[in-house]
Structure formats: C-alpha cells, structure tokens
Write a protein that holds these residues in place. Structure first.
Motif, PDB file in Angstrom:
ATOM      1  N   TYR A 295      -7.055   6.590  -1.267  1.00  0.00           N
ATOM      2  CA  TYR A 295      -5.960   7.134  -2.084  1.00  0.00           C
ATOM      3  C   TYR A 295      -6.388   8.431  -2.764  1.00  0.00           C
TER       4      TYR A 295
ATOM      5  N   LEU B 244       1.133   4.194  -2.973  1.00  0.00           N
ATOM      6  CA  LEU B 244       1.108   5.635  -2.722  1.00  0.00           C
ATOM      7  C   LEU B 244       2.308   6.329  -3.385  1.00  0.00           C
TER       8      LEU B 244
ATOM      9  N   SER C  18       0.844  -1.204   0.000  1.00  0.00           N
ATOM     10  CA  SER C  18       0.000   0.000   0.000  1.00  0.00           C
ATOM     11  C   SER C  18       0.872   1.245   0.000  1.00  0.00           C
ATOM     12  N   LYS C  19       2.003   1.151   0.692  1.00  0.00           N
ATOM     13  CA  LYS C  19       2.954   2.264   0.727  1.00  0.00           C
ATOM     14  C   LYS C  19       3.570   2.497  -0.672  1.00  0.00           C
ATOM     15  N   MET C  20       3.870   1.415  -1.381  1.00  0.00           N
ATOM     16  CA  MET C  20       4.470   1.539  -2.714  1.00  0.00           C
ATOM     17  C   MET C  20       3.451   2.095  -3.724  1.00  0.00           C
TER      18      MET C  20
END
Lengths: 195, 127
Positions: free
Chosen positions: B111, B75, B71-73
């Motif tokens: 997002y 973003l 999820s961080k990637m």
C-alpha cells in the motif's frame, strides 16, 4: 439399536467414506450450499486448528485461500438442476494435508460459456513470476471495481501469489450449458505439523 | 462533526473515526459479505472530513485479516487520505501487524508503494 438389514449398504457406504477420509488425511470436507455463514463456519474450523498448530504462516494462508475460494463459489456457482430442484451457490470443498503441503480443492457448477475465460486466466496466472503477480494485483486493486456480486476480481490472483505453486484446474462438461469446475490451490508447509 | 463508531463482528472490523478526539482506526477482521455496503459509511465520513480535517491525522490500520474485496476498499480509504495530503494537510498512516504475520507486513509495504503518503510500520506480539 441396530440398522435394519436393508440399511447395511448404507452403513458400509458411510464407513468406506470415513475410512477414505482418515486415510487421506482430509482435514475438512463439505458439500452443499456455500452461504456466507457456511464460509465463516468452515474457515472458523480451520482457525481453531490454527490456534493449536505452530505453522502460523501456512495456516493463515490456508485460511485466506479458503475464504477466497468459498466466496468465489458463494458469488459465482450456477444453478445445478437436479430433479427440478435448483441449488444456487452450491459446491464441494476439501482441505487435505500431507507431510509437505496443504491442498484446498473446490468444485462447483459454472456456465460452459465461462470455461474458456477462466481457463485462459488461470493459465496466464500460472505462467507469471512473483513480481508480475504483485504488479497485476496492485493494478487490478487500483483499476478494478467491486462487481454486483461483491467480488473485486482479485481472488485468483492473490491465491496464486500466496501459494507459490501452480494452480490446478479442470472442467468436466455436464451438459451443453453447464460444466463442473474443479480447482486446487497447494500451499507448502513451512514447519512440521505437531500433534 | 459527529464521530463514527462501528462495533466489530466476526467478519467485520472495529471502525473509530473521531475528529474531536483525533482517533482514526480500523482494526480486526474484514471479510464482510458486502464490502461496499460495509465501507460506505467510512468513505462517506472521510469525504466529509476531507473538507475540514484536524491539524494532524494519524490513521491506524490494525488488521488481523482482510479478504481481497476488502483490500480494494482499504485502497479507496488510502486514496481519500492521499487527496487530503495533496491538499496540504498532515496525514500519516500507521500500519500495525502481528510480528508473526509477514503477509500483513507485506501488504502494508505494498500500500505504501501505491499511495503518496507517509507510512509508519509497527509490529506487535499479541492480539
């Protein structure tokens, strides 16, 4: 072929474990080293059940909580010296269900020096409302960095916000330096389970 | 520029980044053992593409699962797209979720809150 007499204790032990597991409606139990491959195998077993069941949303969440919990063990479990043999990334995993809930329990060794930090963090998550958890998740996603161990510091936050039940956790001190960390996430079942 | 295509595996998504054919897509499952290593070629490709993007970039996410590290990637990718939009280029995010997967639909909305980009939310019935 039968087991020789001196193994009857072993057979009883296995039978007792088997009976315990079936009576308690345990979907899955595993003890050992949680590698990435083992994580995929165990979550794959849950996915197979997802295909057969109607509780899609519940099972997606069970799958997700398993992935995050197992990746935590894979990344953070400490060595447990036993007869001089080191066991990196080792842990125990249990998935159980009853009429209303699924529960994912994990247990693994951590350094005693980390107990307080984990305990405070999980306690804080338990006291937050859904909006606060969403805000914390988004902030951590924006400001956090992927650690050398490969985590983003997001797992527990997301497990808390996807489960809507307080997280259960406890610590048993093993010796001065190591403690056993036991963690349970509870997920409500939204539709009844059908055979 | 050369297209980037990464074939899907049981823990990583299909990636297609193709300027010539105007195709930008990440689809499938994302829980690789090492997210940084997996997504590095993607962010590198986009960083190069940023300098000379096509007239209209529609970036499709069609994920059936992603873990929190991924999820961080995701973003990070969206932030690269946001920089392109800030520089005056046309960029749209197409977020596709299974109709039954409310969590994936929610993630798309989250997002959308986090970056300044137009989102299209679509649902589909079958994988």
């Amino acid at each position: 072929m039968t087991y020789s007499g001196n193994n009857s204790g072993f057979i009883n032990y296995i039978y007792d474990r088997y009976r315990d597991l079936t009576i308690r409606d345990i979907c899955l139990v595993f003890e050992g080293r949680i590698t990435h491959q083992v994580m995929k195998a165990l979550t794959g077993l849950m996915e197979e059940q997802m295909e057969e069941m109607k509780e899609k949303r519940t099972l997606r969440r069970v799958y997700h909580v398993m992935v995050e919990s197992l990746q935590n063990i894979n990344r953070h479990a400490e060595t447990f010296e036993n007869d001089g043999y080191p066991y990196p990334g080792r842990g125990v995993v249990l998935v159980t269900r009853d009429e209303g809930h699924y529960r994912i329990t994990t247990g693994n060794i951590i350094e005693t020096s980390n107990v307080e930090e984990i305990s405070l963090f999980l306690g804080r998550l338990n006291n937050m409302d859904p909006a606060g958890l969403d805000e914390l998740y988004m902030r951590q996603m924006r400001d956090g960095v992927i650690s050398a161990k490969g985590g983003a510091g997001l797992g527990f936050i997301d497990v808390r916000r996807k489960t809507a039940h307080p997280l259960d956790y406890d610590f048993i001190q093993v010796d001065k330096d190591t403690s056993f960390f036991i963690f349970t996430a509870t997920i409500s079942r939204q539709e009844s389970w059908k055979h | 520029m050369e297209a980037l295509r990464i074939e899907p595996t049981d823990d990583s998504p299909l990636v297609v980044l193709d300027r010539e054919n105007n195709l930008f897509e990440i689809s499938g499952k994302s829980l690789p053992e090492n997210v940084v290593q997996f997504y590095r070629p993607v962010t590198e490709w986009l960083t190069a593409y940023q300098k000379d993007p096509g007239p209209e970039t529609v970036f499709t996410f069609k994920l059936i699962y992603f873990n929190t590290a991924s999820s961080k990637m995701i973003l990070d990718i969206l932030m690269l797209l946001e920089e392109m939009a800030e520089a005056g280029h046309e960029v749209t995010v197409r977020w596709m979720s299974l109709t039954s997967d409310e969590d994936m639909q929610e993630a798309g909305k989250e997002y959308e809150e986090m970056v300044d980009l137009p989102f299209e939310h679509h649902t589909y019935e079958f994988e």
